[in-house]
Design an enzyme around this catalytic site. Sequence first.
Site, short mmCIF file in Angstrom:
data_model
loop_
_atom_site.label_atom_id
_atom_site.label_comp_id
_atom_site.label_asym_id
_atom_site.label_seq_id
_atom_site.Cartn_x
_atom_site.Cartn_y
_atom_site.Cartn_z
CG ASP A 306 -28.93 6.44 19.33
OD1 ASP A 306 -30.05 6.80 19.87
OD2 ASP A 306 -28.27 5.83 20.16
CD GLN A 379 -20.81 32.24 26.11
OE1 GLN A 379 -19.88 32.24 25.49
NE2 GLN A 379 -21.07 31.19 26.99
CB THR A 380 -21.90 34.54 19.48
OG1 THR A 380 -21.26 33.44 18.97
CG2 THR A 380 -20.88 35.33 20.25
#
Lengths: 708, 567
Positions: A306, A379-380
């Site tokens: 990874d 959201q922002t």
Amino acid sequence: MAKTSSSVLDPKILVPAIGSSFAKLDPRVQIKNPVMFVLEVVAILTTVLLARDLVTGGANIGFSFQIILWLWITLLFANFAEAVAEGRGKAQADSLRQARIDIMAKRLHDPDRRDLFQSVPALDLQPDDVVLVEAGDFIPSDGEVIEGVASVNEAAITGESAPVIRESGGDRSAVTGGTQVLSDWIKVRITSAPGSTFLDRMIGLIEGAQRQKTPNEIALNILLAGLTLIFVFAVASIPSFAAYAGGSIGVIVLVALFVTLIPTTIGALLSAIGIAGMDRLVRFNVLAMSGRAVEAAGDVDTLLLDKTGTITLGNRQATEFLPVAGVAERDLADAAQLSSLADETPEGRSIVVLAKEKYGIRERDMASLDAHFVPFTAQTRMSGVDIGGSSIRKGAVEAVLAAVSAQVSAAVSAPLSAPASGGTHAAVAVRPSASANSVREIQAIAERIGKAGGTPLAVARDGKLLGVIHLKDIVKGGIRERFAELRRMGIRTVMITGDNPMTAAAIAAEAGVDDFLAEATPENKLQLIRDEQAKGKLVAMCGDGTNDAPALAQADVGVAMNTGTVAAREAGNMVDLDSDPTKLIEIVEIGKQLLMTRGSLTTFSIANDVAKYFAIIPAMFAAIYPQLGLLNIMGLKTPESAILSAIIFNALIIVALIPLALKGVRYRAIGAGPLLARNLLIYGLGGIIVPFIGIKLVDIVITAVGLA
Amino acid sequence: MTVNGWIQVALYCAIIIALVKPLGYYMTRVFNGEVTWLRPVERALYAAAGTNEREEQHWLTYGLALLLFNGLGFLLLYALQRAQGALPLNPAGMTAVAPDLAFNTAISFVTNTNWQNYGGESTMSYLTQMAGLTVQNFVSAATGIALAVALIRGFARASARTVGNFWVDLTRATLYVLLPICVVLALVLVWQGMPQTLGPYVDAVTLEGGKQTIAVGPVASQTAIKMLGTNGGGFFNANAAHPFENPNALTNLLQMVAIFAVGAGLTNVFGRMVGDERQGWAIFAAMGVLFLAGVAVCYGVEAAGNPALHALGLDGASMEGKEVRFGTLASTLFAVVTTAASCGAVNAMHSSLMPLAGMIPLLNMQLGELIIGGVGAGLYGMLLMVIIALFVAGLMVGRTPEYLGKKIEAREVKMTLLGILVLPLVILGFTAIAVVLPTGTASMGNPGPHGYSEALYAYTSGAANNGSAFGSLTGNTLWYNLTIGIAMMIGRFFVIIPALAIAGSMAAKKTVPPSAGTFPTHGALFVGLLVGVVLIIGGLTYFPSLALGPIVEQLAMMAGQTFAAGN
């Protein structure tokens, strides 16, 4: 488990090992090892013959007695090697066992209710029982958290004293029996049957009690048994040949020849090598669920790693401030620092650090500046600070651009509201001054950073685009060299990342991996493993999440992180107690070391036989064909001393090699050819030469003290 | 040793090396079914046998077909010998061969051993020689080649169920490889003066006026396949020392070349089929090193001569038991070649070699005749040793053992050991019994260690399917006929079956692509490792038995001690 390294000479290990050397003489123990079993049978038979001779008064009893004594000593040495190897794990196992006993569990009658439980011994718990574990309680058995969050002290298992969080759902839901809840409470659904918990298995593995022979070990045992059979033929035909020549050879001498020829050295050390290999892993805080996995680790062709946490440091760091035209770099840095002062994410911290290192901008106190932090939301996709009349925002380029252009198109001083940490709303004026030019500039910079494998963060103040912060994945120091070393070992490394292919390619190039899988999903990860395996390759990987479980199960070596889910831990064939994915590389080396040690000592053991023939054959036929004395190139004193020296050397070499068997032959990534040449020289050629010297020395000593 | 001698050795090696590639190329095409110039004959044969050439067999089916074919061949050959008196093509009027001798001879030829407890010209009719012995010379050789090809396919294939079709491999080996080369070789031998006739023995009147019967017959045709197929069974009792069976230096060289040709070529077939010719060369190189070491010892000891004879004023190399026409080098080289390969033809009496020189043929056979070896048998013998070598040493590179991308696991180790254990069991077991049985010792032509060497050599030659004799042991007794017969049978089939099992399990495995961590099996290191393992395993197995025979005899000889009868 404490990572202490006990030396081979630790009396705490040696003393009990001496005792169990005798206990292991039990034929039921010996039969698992064909070579040593044959030796034991021979030892018993000759002892019986000696007893008969003592009664009837046979000749040369003193000599026979010494040979037989050394046969038994050889057996004891072999047992001692195994006991020492096992002893190294015993202490650890004992402390683990402490954690297992005497735990009482609070079994819930109704999993939905927390108040109604019954106290039962942990050993009575069955899978699917649900128990309540409260602060101070020990978790009674392995299970999965189905409700609650708690901090757990897992020091009993990992040796790491810092508590870890365990919570229901997600990838941190697995709890291990014997660990202690420090705060809060959790409901745990039991997943292991009594006696087969993680702790039980660990104890078994460490003690070597559950050690199953690995496929290669079985094959090697067949080879050793076959060689033993060849020497049965070679030695059993001698009496008749001697009879033809008009003489006879005593049973004791034949036995001495036979025992020195059969591969007792490797036979004695084989099981110790295997236990020590497991033990090396345990010391490394990795538990292999089967020896087969350790062997497979040595064979691994492809390593899936990874990106985050293994190849790169867990977090991105700011490395550059790139202003648009007309903005000073220092201004950008200043704005960026202000917006990040309250940002506790590692990325945010790194911006503050960079501003200080590069421009000497000191940290300022938010409160004294009358600044309000605007945290990041999904959201922002921006965060920032409102300070005085101005507002500074930083965030994903598209988000910042969208915010800026929204204000431009509105061409009004519209408040951009975002919930502040204090719950207050700050009205921010962003002036419509962002020109089309600076938008294009920002986009160009962002694209350049993306191509280089970095993440761009745009910064705007009051609707004006200032520039971009370059966040970079920091490739771990020295990892490039490790990959180069792996390449020399013949192992291909593949980086797994959720990044887009462009970013992934850049990091892959920087880290020096051979290949990468970008935008990885559990499905394409599994597919990658299958494709590699279809090409005949062995694949190793590590993982922790439930969605890693199929890939972990599919991989030939699947290392589950101890912090991972129950599903992941069940699917993998190794568990890393430190949850450090970088360890895959060491695991591969330990696997290789185990195989090399086995091969080297087998080669050494077989090569030893040459000298033993030269010691015993002339001695054996001294009476019949004195001409064969010419073969006594070591110049051994008498036929008796020659035979005795060979058998004493044969026993002593076992003890001399115990440290090597336990420590293992060091693996060097110098390519298979040079590595083999080196080992052949040491253990092959050395194996031929060493006994010539050793037997001669023993001969000198025993003639000096008058044993023969 | 002379420079001239070594030039001859070099010439011989150069010819063999030059043959490896063309023969390998041709045989690879043959067994891939790409050679078609005898297609009609091939098709007719398959039709007659009722097999479908496209249908491949599982290793077990392949093995059963092989056993069935050899079993029937044995019965037929036995019947032919017993009934030859009543059958045609018997101008010398030979009578039925005794049952125990017929048993021994039938096994001997079916197993490609050609141990001869009989004198050809005084025992066998032309029909038995041609329809019985010569036929088996072809098909026993073809059987060996077929098996080697099946094993090669095992290594070359991945995830496959089948290893080929025995009937097809057998037919192609005979039709495209053995027959054409033999026809050419036989014609050359006839040109060099070897008889090839079905006419009766010739009567000549000697100078003294006495009558001498000179045995002739279809010698050239049998000699060609006897060498090419590493059979070794002579038409005449004196084998290649007989002037009609080896008229001159050229035929001597040609015959030695024929012994190694197919076996050497098969290493290249191996390389080609596994997709890397270097793999074949590596095995060939290991065989070459062992061969040259054998030649050096054998030639060196012979050239040094016998000190006991030197003391009597007879200087130079020991010539007793050698053809004056060939001398020291051509005789010792022949002895090493014939025992390195499992041929067994002789042009000198091995019993008369210096003890240590005589040990080389003995050791060559004991190692399992994997130095070029019997056609096919040499390659699969060597591949068994490769498996052991890589299993032990391969671990030392830190990977589980693998060869050509195939993992070597418990099953292969088990089968390899079965194949390897058979030889010491039979050789040491039977020798141990024979040297203490009165019926065993009665056949010995010499007392002391040499008599013991005779018995050891006989069982070694039988079990290793060589067929050469030490020369001074009377083998045509009930005891030796039966025990050597059994030794030959076990030595052949108890190696073949495990080898086929390995072919089957290797074919079924996946192939792991090589990486920097894989031990390269085409370099000098691998060759050295392989040589070392062959010598150590072989040496450890036979050291006591050799110490009591040739070694002690040589040491005694150097000390001037002789062994009188009754010692």
